[in-house]
Design a protein around this motif. Structure first.
Motif, short mmCIF file in Angstrom:
data_model
loop_
_atom_site.label_atom_id
_atom_site.label_comp_id
_atom_site.label_asym_id
_atom_site.label_seq_id
_atom_site.Cartn_x
_atom_site.Cartn_y
_atom_site.Cartn_z
N SER A 523 0.85 -1.19 0.00
CA SER A 523 0.00 0.00 0.00
C SER A 523 0.89 1.23 0.00
CB SER A 523 -0.93 -0.01 1.22
OG SER A 523 -0.18 -0.13 2.42
N ARG A 524 0.26 2.39 0.11
CA ARG A 524 1.01 3.65 0.06
C ARG A 524 2.10 3.66 1.14
NH1 ARG A 524 0.71 8.37 2.80
NH2 ARG A 524 -1.11 7.65 3.97
N ILE A 525 1.76 3.25 2.34
CA ILE A 525 2.74 3.04 3.39
C ILE A 525 2.52 1.63 3.94
CG2 ILE A 525 3.16 5.43 4.07
CD1 ILE A 525 1.11 5.10 6.27
N ASP A 526 3.60 0.89 4.08
CA ASP A 526 3.47 -0.50 4.50
C ASP A 526 4.72 -0.89 5.30
OD1 ASP A 526 5.50 -1.00 2.59
OD2 ASP A 526 4.02 -1.43 1.04
N THR A 529 8.10 0.50 4.13
CA THR A 529 8.30 1.95 4.15
C THR A 529 9.30 2.32 5.25
OG1 THR A 529 6.03 2.32 3.41
CG2 THR A 529 7.15 4.18 4.45
#
Length: 591
Positions: A523-526, A529
């Motif tokens: 995802s965008r942040i996972d 990250t």
């Protein structure tokens, strides 16, 4: 009487011809075995590098009281005791930890000493601009600053003559030549090799040509192996090449002893501090997993001109703590009462035993014991790896000083016998992993020398746990270590104190394949990250705090901030349990 101690760092027993290696070029180690006694049951004690060197000075275990640190003001020091008795002591070394905060009190115990710079990430040559990164360098996640410095240092080692190992042995041979006609001296020739990075020259690498054309990994992270077998084989070949360079240096010492006719009156000891996992047990390195045989079962060779035993083997169980008493005894000096080790003169002469069992381990890790046949690796009784305290009067770390935030909470502890009436500081111990995640294991080396099949045997575990507890008592282990290990300090042990059966599930889980990014939602942040990015988002911080608690708010090293949670979980095993990491990943995916 004279003595020479050749100390290698990370000398793997299984890579030496006298211990059965068939594909490593090391003729001088084979020659050494023919000129000395070879020990088949030599074990380390306090791990890793500097704790082992503290044992070499003090002749006693330290890992139950202290992590990586210097010699303490109350410590006995074998070379210092020899110097006081009129023996000239000299150290030549390229081991860079001697001039860092956590090792700065060892070398002054010798009368004179010489340093040679440039090993590993030694802060030696200064380059403001980043050095070039080889196109085929394998990716790594730890020690970024040290790896950068290592690339700088290698620019100044374009030939074997410029390598710090070579310069160290040059200096050792200079001492031998200069003092060959003198008596009453002790020389320690100590090289950091074959410790990683496994950097050497084409003359040695070509001996192990594998036609490999993949990423070069000469400095593995201390993590589970994720690389293909051909990369593992290549890294082992690079280690072997560096070991062959070490063999060449050893041969120079043997030749010097021949040239100057030193065998009649000069003791020679050749050994190491620990080994290294090169893919065995699916791990790289040391320290994080338990100390398996590959990292704690050591090579050791001793020539004693008093008994003149050569080309013989010894099966008695000996340890690093025995070397200081051995050298003191050789020079006719008394062994201080705080030394736990035993002089090995009779063991060299006739295999006389000196102990029933040996204790070993690393501060904040498993506590372990062996009787030479059985090995018992005991994890903490509960998750969390607490309580832990360090005892010191010199509050430094491997690189740097203990934070003032930690020192503000320090208290004076009652003296131990070995502190000689001095009250040390008790400071909170730090654990970057939770060894509970690996579980407790019992192995029968007679039927399983590779430690592939942990045994559930209550009778043997009870016997080994009792040996462990008794050795901890003999070492004056602090009360919190008995609590952490789930062992009573007094009285008989019983079924309730056994852990192998209870923790068998953890052992099995720890052997599963390492986690990969594809095991988690992207995802965008996972979990891949960088933590610094996660900490910049309040919603992500809330997720992390809900699952990791104080870990989120504690001071985090800059290098950790650049890693993802997945990398942290791989390096700091047990700190973020797998189930917790999955829950964090699912909640981050919803943000």
């Amino acid at each position: 009487m004279r003595a020479i101690f050749v100390l290698f760092d990370t000398l793997n027993r299984r890579f030496l011809p006298p211990y059965g290696a068939k594909d490593v070029v090391a003729p001088h180690f084979a020659d050494l075995a023919g000129r000395s006694v070879t020990f088949d049951n030599a074990y380390g004690g306090s791990m890793p590098c500097m704790p082992a060197r503290r044992e070499l000075h003090t002749g006693r275990h330290n890992f139950l009281h202290r992590g990586w640190g210097p010699l303490e003001p109350f410590d006995d020091s074998m070379p210092e005791l020899l110097s006081r008795a009129g023996v000239y002591t000299h150290l030549v070394t390229d081991h860079q930890h001697y001039w860092a905060d956590g090792g700065a009190t060892y070398h002054p115990r010798f009368r004179t000493f010489e340093f040679f710079r440039g090993q590993e990430g030694d802060e030696w040559k200064g380059h403001v601009a980043d050095p070039p990164v080889p196109d085929n360098q394998a990716p790594t996640v730890t020690n970024g600053d040290l790896r950068r410095q290592d690339r700088v240092n290698r620019l100044y080692m374009t030939s074997e003559a410029e390598h710090p190992q070579t310069r160290t042995f040059d200096a050792g041979l200079h001492f031998i030549r200069t003092n060959a006609d003198e008596d009453n001296w002790f020389l320690q020739i100590e090289t950091f090799d074959p410790h990683e990075p496994f950097f050497t020259y084409d003359d040695y690498r070509k001996l192990y040509d594998t036609a490999y054309d993949g990423p070069e990994l000469d400095w593995p992270d201390y993590v589970r192996v994720r690389e293909p077998q051909e990369t593992v084989d290549r890294t082992r070949s690079l280690y072997s090449a560096l070991l062959t360079m070490c063999d060449h240096s050893l041969g120079r010492v043997l030749a010097a002893m021949d040239e100057h006719a030193m065998w009649d009156d000069t003791m020679l000891i050749v050994g190491t501090d620990h080994g290294f996992l090169l893919g065995e047990h699916d791990w790289w390195g040391k320290n994080t997993p338990p100390y398996f045989q590959e990292t704690i079962h050591l090579p050791l060779f001793v020539w004693d001109p008093r008994s003149r035993r050569s080309d013989e083997r010894r099966t008695s169980l000996v340890q690093t703590i025995d070397l200081a008493p051995t050298l003191l005894d050789y020079f006719g000096q008394p062994v201080p009462p705080d030394m736990q080790g035993a002089a090995l003169a009779h063991t060299v002469a006739c295999d006389a035993p000196v102990r029933e069992a040996g204790l070993f381990g690393i501060f904040n890790g498993h506590v372990n014991v062996t009787d030479g046949r059985w090995v018992y690796l005991r994890a903490p009784a509960r998750p969390g790896n607490q309580p832990l305290s360090e005892y010191t009067l010199t509050p430094t770390l491997m690189r740097g000083r203990m934070p003032v935030e930690v020192l503000r909470e320090a208290t004076l502890a009652p003296p131990f016998k070995f502190t000689k009436g001095v009250s040390p500081l008790r400071v909170a111990g730090t654990a970057y992993t939770d060894p509970h995640a690996f579980g407790s294991m019992l192995f029968d080396l007679g039927t399983d020398p590779g430690q592939r099949r942990p045994v559930i045997d209550d009778e043997q575990e009870l016997r080994m746990a009792t040996l462990m507890r008794d050795l901890m008592v003999a070492s004056e282990a602090p009360a919190e270590q008995f609590e952490r290990m789930g062992l009573p300090a007094t009285g008989p042990l019983a079924q309730e104190h056994l852990l192998c059966r209870e923790q068998a599930g953890q052992v099995e889980t720890s052997r599963r394949r390492p986690l990969r990014a594809e095991d988690f939602p992207r995802s965008r942040i996972d979990v891949t990250t960088p933590i610094s990015t996660l900490l910049a988002e309040p919603a992500a911080v809330s997720v992390l705090r809900a699952h990791l608690g104080d870990l989120v708010d504690g001071p985090l090293p800059g290098e950790v901030l650049e890693l993802g949670l997945l990398d942290v979980a791989g390096v700091a095993v047990g700190l973020i349990p797998t189930a917790t990491l999955h829950r964090i990943a699912d909640e981050l995916a919803e943000l």
